[in-house]
Design a protein around this motif. Sequence first.
Motif, short mmCIF file in Angstrom:
data_model
loop_
_atom_site.label_atom_id
_atom_site.label_comp_id
_atom_site.label_asym_id
_atom_site.label_seq_id
_atom_site.Cartn_x
_atom_site.Cartn_y
_atom_site.Cartn_z
N LYS A 193 0.83 -1.20 0.00
CA LYS A 193 0.00 0.00 0.00
C LYS A 193 0.87 1.25 0.00
O LYS A 193 0.60 2.21 -0.74
CB LYS A 193 -0.93 -0.01 1.23
N GLU A 194 1.92 1.23 0.80
CA GLU A 194 2.84 2.36 0.87
C GLU A 194 3.54 2.57 -0.48
O GLU A 194 3.74 3.71 -0.92
CB GLU A 194 3.88 2.15 1.99
N MET A 195 3.89 1.48 -1.15
CA MET A 195 4.53 1.58 -2.47
C MET A 195 3.56 2.23 -3.47
O MET A 195 3.99 3.06 -4.29
CB MET A 195 4.96 0.19 -2.96
N TYR A 196 2.29 1.88 -3.41
CA TYR A 196 1.30 2.49 -4.30
C TYR A 196 1.14 3.98 -4.01
O TYR A 196 1.05 4.81 -4.92
CB TYR A 196 -0.07 1.80 -4.17
N ILE A 197 1.10 4.33 -2.74
CA ILE A 197 0.95 5.74 -2.34
C ILE A 197 2.14 6.56 -2.84
O ILE A 197 1.97 7.64 -3.40
CB ILE A 197 0.80 5.86 -0.80
N GLN A 198 3.33 6.00 -2.67
CA GLN A 198 4.53 6.68 -3.11
C GLN A 198 4.56 6.82 -4.63
O GLN A 198 4.94 7.87 -5.17
CB GLN A 198 5.77 5.93 -2.62
N LEU A 199 4.14 5.78 -5.32
CA LEU A 199 4.10 5.83 -6.78
C LEU A 199 3.11 6.90 -7.24
O LEU A 199 3.40 7.67 -8.16
CB LEU A 199 3.71 4.46 -7.35
N LYS A 200 1.96 6.95 -6.60
CA LYS A 200 0.94 7.94 -6.96
C LYS A 200 1.46 9.36 -6.73
O LYS A 200 1.23 10.25 -7.55
CB LYS A 200 -0.33 7.67 -6.14
N ALA A 201 2.18 9.57 -5.62
CA ALA A 201 2.70 10.89 -5.29
C ALA A 201 3.78 11.34 -6.26
O ALA A 201 3.89 12.52 -6.59
CB ALA A 201 3.24 10.90 -3.86
N GLU A 202 4.59 10.41 -6.76
CA GLU A 202 5.71 10.75 -7.64
C GLU A 202 5.39 10.50 -9.11
O GLU A 202 6.26 10.68 -9.97
CB GLU A 202 6.94 9.93 -7.23
N VAL B 235 3.83 12.03 -11.51
CA VAL B 235 4.06 13.10 -12.49
C VAL B 235 5.53 13.37 -12.74
O VAL B 235 5.90 13.90 -13.78
CB VAL B 235 3.34 14.40 -12.05
N LEU B 236 6.39 12.99 -11.81
CA LEU B 236 7.83 13.24 -11.95
C LEU B 236 8.57 12.09 -12.66
O LEU B 236 9.73 12.25 -13.04
CB LEU B 236 8.46 13.45 -10.57
N LEU B 237 7.90 10.95 -12.81
CA LEU B 237 8.56 9.76 -13.36
C LEU B 237 8.38 9.65 -14.87
O LEU B 237 7.34 10.01 -15.41
CB LEU B 237 7.99 8.50 -12.70
N THR B 238 9.41 9.12 -15.49
CA THR B 238 9.28 8.81 -16.91
C THR B 238 8.47 7.53 -17.03
O THR B 238 8.28 6.81 -16.04
CB THR B 238 10.68 8.60 -17.57
N GLU B 239 8.01 7.23 -18.24
CA GLU B 239 7.22 6.02 -18.46
C GLU B 239 8.01 4.78 -18.05
O GLU B 239 7.47 3.86 -17.44
CB GLU B 239 6.80 5.93 -19.93
N GLU B 240 9.29 4.78 -18.37
CA GLU B 240 10.15 3.63 -18.03
C GLU B 240 10.29 3.48 -16.51
O GLU B 240 10.20 2.37 -15.98
CB GLU B 240 11.53 3.84 -18.68
N MET B 241 10.47 4.59 -15.82
CA MET B 241 10.60 4.55 -14.35
C MET B 241 9.28 4.10 -13.71
O MET B 241 9.27 3.33 -12.75
CB MET B 241 11.02 5.92 -13.81
N TYR B 242 8.17 4.59 -14.27
CA TYR B 242 6.84 4.22 -13.76
C TYR B 242 6.63 2.71 -13.92
O TYR B 242 6.17 2.04 -12.98
CB TYR B 242 5.76 5.01 -14.53
N GLN B 243 6.95 2.18 -15.08
CA GLN B 243 6.78 0.74 -15.35
C GLN B 243 7.67 -0.09 -14.42
O GLN B 243 7.25 -1.15 -13.93
CB GLN B 243 7.09 0.42 -16.82
N LYS B 244 8.88 0.39 -14.17
CA LYS B 244 9.79 -0.33 -13.28
C LYS B 244 9.21 -0.39 -11.86
O LYS B 244 9.24 -1.44 -11.21
CB LYS B 244 11.16 0.36 -13.27
N ARG B 245 8.66 0.72 -11.40
CA ARG B 245 8.04 0.76 -10.06
C ARG B 245 6.83 -0.16 -10.00
O ARG B 245 6.62 -0.86 -9.01
CB ARG B 245 7.61 2.18 -9.70
N MET B 246 6.01 -0.16 -11.06
CA MET B 246 4.83 -1.02 -11.11
C MET B 246 5.25 -2.50 -11.05
O MET B 246 4.60 -3.30 -10.38
CB MET B 246 4.02 -0.77 -12.38
#
Length: 176
Positions: A66-75, A77-88
Amino acid sequence: MNKAIKIIFLLSITLISNQLLAQKFGYIDSEYVLNKHPDYKVVQQELEKLSNAWKKEAQDLDAEIKEMYIQLKAEEVLLTEEMYQKRMQEIQKKEKTSQEFNSRIFGINGQYFQKQAELLQPLQSKIYDAIERVSRKNNLAMLFDKASVPSGIIYTDPRHDYSEFVLEELGIEDNN
């Protein structure tokens, strides 16, 4: 010849039905017997302690996800598509780990049920031996378990309940 076979058949049915009527039957309530046994309370406490520890571990994993999702949601807009996919992918990997943990611990053949069987087996053996001794002492042909699911027992006459005899055989006194 045909008449003789019919007579033998009728006599054999009569003898068999008389033997069945002469059989003694009874029942016990294994749940009642288990709950009266002091070892059962110890087993239950140990299982509860284990279960609580495993549940805490599962909750910690879920909170982490849950914390990982919250952090991903907060950041986001700052992440590139590649960084977003890596976090997912990291989150999905963590979710898979959580599911595997829950399955390994609480699944059908999970550690919780294996531990439960391991702890209950000696107690069940003691109770079964006591049931066997009571059945032999009272010349019972069959002893049903009222607590078994589905038992198919709709009504039981208390005078055929041998649960107290089993408790007595186990050396357990009913305080009621």
